[in-house]
Scaffold this motif. Structure first.
Motif, PDB file in Angstrom:
ATOM      1  N   ALA A  69       0.825  -1.211   0.000  1.00 53.83           N
ATOM      2  CA  ALA A  69       0.000   0.000   0.000  1.00 53.83           C
ATOM      3  C   ALA A  69       0.858   1.259   0.000  1.00 53.83           C
ATOM      4  CB  ALA A  69      -0.933   0.010   1.215  1.00 53.83           C
ATOM      5  N   VAL A  70       2.041   1.198   0.613  1.00 50.32           N
ATOM      6  CA  VAL A  70       2.886   2.395   0.738  1.00 50.32           C
ATOM      7  C   VAL A  70       3.439   2.843  -0.613  1.00 50.32           C
ATOM      8  CG1 VAL A  70       4.921   3.390   1.835  1.00 50.32           C
ATOM      9  CG2 VAL A  70       3.424   1.864   3.134  1.00 50.32           C
ATOM     10  N   PRO A  71       4.155   1.976  -1.371  1.00 52.94           N
ATOM     11  CA  PRO A  71       4.625   2.432  -2.695  1.00 52.94           C
ATOM     12  C   PRO A  71       3.464   2.739  -3.643  1.00 52.94           C
ATOM     13  CG  PRO A  71       5.035   0.083  -2.397  1.00 52.94           C
ATOM     14  CD  PRO A  71       4.643   0.620  -1.067  1.00 52.94           C
ATOM     15  N   ASN A  72       2.381   1.984  -3.529  1.00 52.07           N
ATOM     16  CA  ASN A  72       1.227   2.244  -4.384  1.00 52.07           C
ATOM     17  C   ASN A  72       0.600   3.606  -4.090  1.00 52.07           C
ATOM     18  OD1 ASN A  72       1.462  -0.179  -5.725  1.00 52.07           O
ATOM     19  ND2 ASN A  72      -0.003  -1.259  -4.425  1.00 52.07           N
ATOM     20  N   PHE A  73       0.658   4.010  -2.828  1.00 51.13           N
ATOM     21  CA  PHE A  73       0.149   5.324  -2.426  1.00 51.13           C
ATOM     22  C   PHE A  73       0.882   6.423  -3.196  1.00 51.13           C
ATOM     23  CE2 PHE A  73       0.686   9.088   0.274  1.00 51.13           C
ATOM     24  CZ  PHE A  73      -0.617   9.384   0.631  1.00 51.13           C
ATOM     25  N   PHE A  74       2.201   6.353  -3.227  1.00 49.51           N
ATOM     26  CA  PHE A  74       2.990   7.382  -3.898  1.00 49.51           C
ATOM     27  C   PHE A  74       2.865   7.295  -5.419  1.00 49.51           C
ATOM     28  CE2 PHE A  74       5.069   7.061   0.275  1.00 49.51           C
ATOM     29  CZ  PHE A  74       4.984   8.391   0.662  1.00 49.51           C
ATOM     30  N   LYS A  75       2.693   6.091  -5.945  1.00 48.52           N
ATOM     31  CA  LYS A  75       2.480   5.938  -7.391  1.00 48.52           C
ATOM     32  C   LYS A  75       1.176   6.604  -7.811  1.00 48.52           C
ATOM     33  CE  LYS A  75       5.011   1.593  -8.053  1.00 48.52           C
ATOM     34  NZ  LYS A  75       4.879   0.141  -8.383  1.00 48.52           N
ATOM     35  N   GLN A  76       0.142   6.427  -7.017  1.00 50.97           N
ATOM     36  CA  GLN A  76      -1.146   7.046  -7.333  1.00 50.97           C
ATOM     37  C   GLN A  76      -1.062   8.566  -7.245  1.00 50.97           C
ATOM     38  OE1 GLN A  76      -4.755   4.938  -5.666  1.00 50.97           O
ATOM     39  NE2 GLN A  76      -3.158   3.636  -4.769  1.00 50.97           N
ATOM     40  N   LEU A  77      -0.373   9.062  -6.222  1.00 46.91           N
ATOM     41  CA  LEU A  77      -0.233  10.514  -6.086  1.00 46.91           C
ATOM     42  C   LEU A  77       0.564  11.102  -7.245  1.00 46.91           C
ATOM     43  CD1 LEU A  77       0.428  11.257  -2.306  1.00 46.91           C
ATOM     44  CD2 LEU A  77      -1.717  11.302  -3.578  1.00 46.91           C
ATOM     45  N   ALA A  78       1.561  10.352  -7.723  1.00 46.66           N
ATOM     46  CA  ALA A  78       2.388  10.844  -8.822  1.00 46.66           C
ATOM     47  C   ALA A  78       1.577  11.041 -10.092  1.00 46.66           C
ATOM     48  CB  ALA A  78       3.549   9.881  -9.093  1.00 46.66           C
ATOM     49  N   GLY A  79       0.503  10.270 -10.238  1.00 41.10           N
ATOM     50  CA  GLY A  79      -0.328  10.385 -11.444  1.00 41.10           C
ATOM     51  C   GLY A  79      -1.506  11.317 -11.290  1.00 41.10           C
ATOM     52  N   TRP A  80      -1.630  11.936 -10.126  1.00 41.59           N
ATOM     53  CA  TRP A  80      -2.789  12.810  -9.869  1.00 41.59           C
ATOM     54  C   TRP A  80      -2.599  14.178 -10.518  1.00 41.59           C
ATOM     55  CZ3 TRP A  80      -3.354  17.357  -6.699  1.00 41.59           C
ATOM     56  CH2 TRP A  80      -4.676  17.764  -6.555  1.00 41.59           C
TER      57      TRP A  80
END
Length: 206
Positions: A192-203
């Motif tokens: 969930a942690v790396p996925n959190f930042f990946k999602q934010l990067a695409g926002w």
């Protein structure tokens, strides 16, 4: 019947009954001095099943209902047969952990009392935000925003109010319940942690 709905029904029943039975309410809420003096550690948990009034109860249970069943379903998807136990642990430990800072801060104040499920509800909401930071969240059930924006506003407001002091709302419980929810999610589902930042990067705002 979902665990979320069972918890809501139990909380409503206990809260409602306690309003006409002050002695029961007094036995269940968190009073740090009584916890220490009489070793009534159960209060860390039972305080989450009683509320000050109908508005307090309604807001907490509506918030929990809107997000709880989704997070419960997510946990069953991620952890299979153990998903329900993980969800129950998240909510109940959220209540307990969120009470600890208030207990430590007021451990010699016999007049201090705290009650409500806010810490557990915040834990569930913020576990969801860590997993899906771009999910739609409605502030006061009306203002739509991404989950991570809501999280920033929620934590910022809680910290500010905690430092300001006064009032009857336990903002420390909100803040530490929220932080616990993210830590819990990170521990049981590290991806969930790396996925959190990946999602934010695409926002994108627009």
């Amino acid at each position: 019947m979902s665990i979320t709905l069972i918890l809501i029904i139990v909380t409503i029943a206990i809260s409602w009954y306690s309003w006409s039975n002050p002695s029961l309410l007094d036995k269940l809420l968190l009073n740090p001095v009584r916890v220490t003096r009489h070793k009534e550690y159960y209060r860390f948990l039972t305080s989450g099943f009683v509320h000050a009034d109908f508005g307090h109860l309604l807001f907490n249970m509506l918030s929990f209902w809107f997000i709880g069943e989704g997070v419960e379903a997510l946990f069953r998807y991620l952890f299979g047969a153990q998903g329900g136990l993980y969800f129950l642990a998240l909510y109940l430990l959220g209540i307990v952990v969120s009470d600890v800072p208030s207990f430590l801060k007021n451990r010699t104040n016999s007049r201090y009392n705290s009650l409500g499920a806010s810490g557990g509800v915040a834990a569930v909401i913020f576990a969801a935000i860590l997993y899906a930071p771009l999910m739609d969240v409605y502030l006061y059930f009306a203002i739509k925003m991404p989950g991570f924006i809501f999280g920033i506003l929620f934590l910022g407001y809680s910290i500010w109010q905690s430092k300001k002091g006064g009032g009857y709302v336990n903002h420390d419980a909100h803040m530490f319940g929220a932080l616990f929810g993210m830590v819990f999610m990170a521990l049981v589902y590290p991806e969930a942690v790396p996925n959190f930042f990946k999602q934010l990067a695409g926002w994108r705002l627009f």
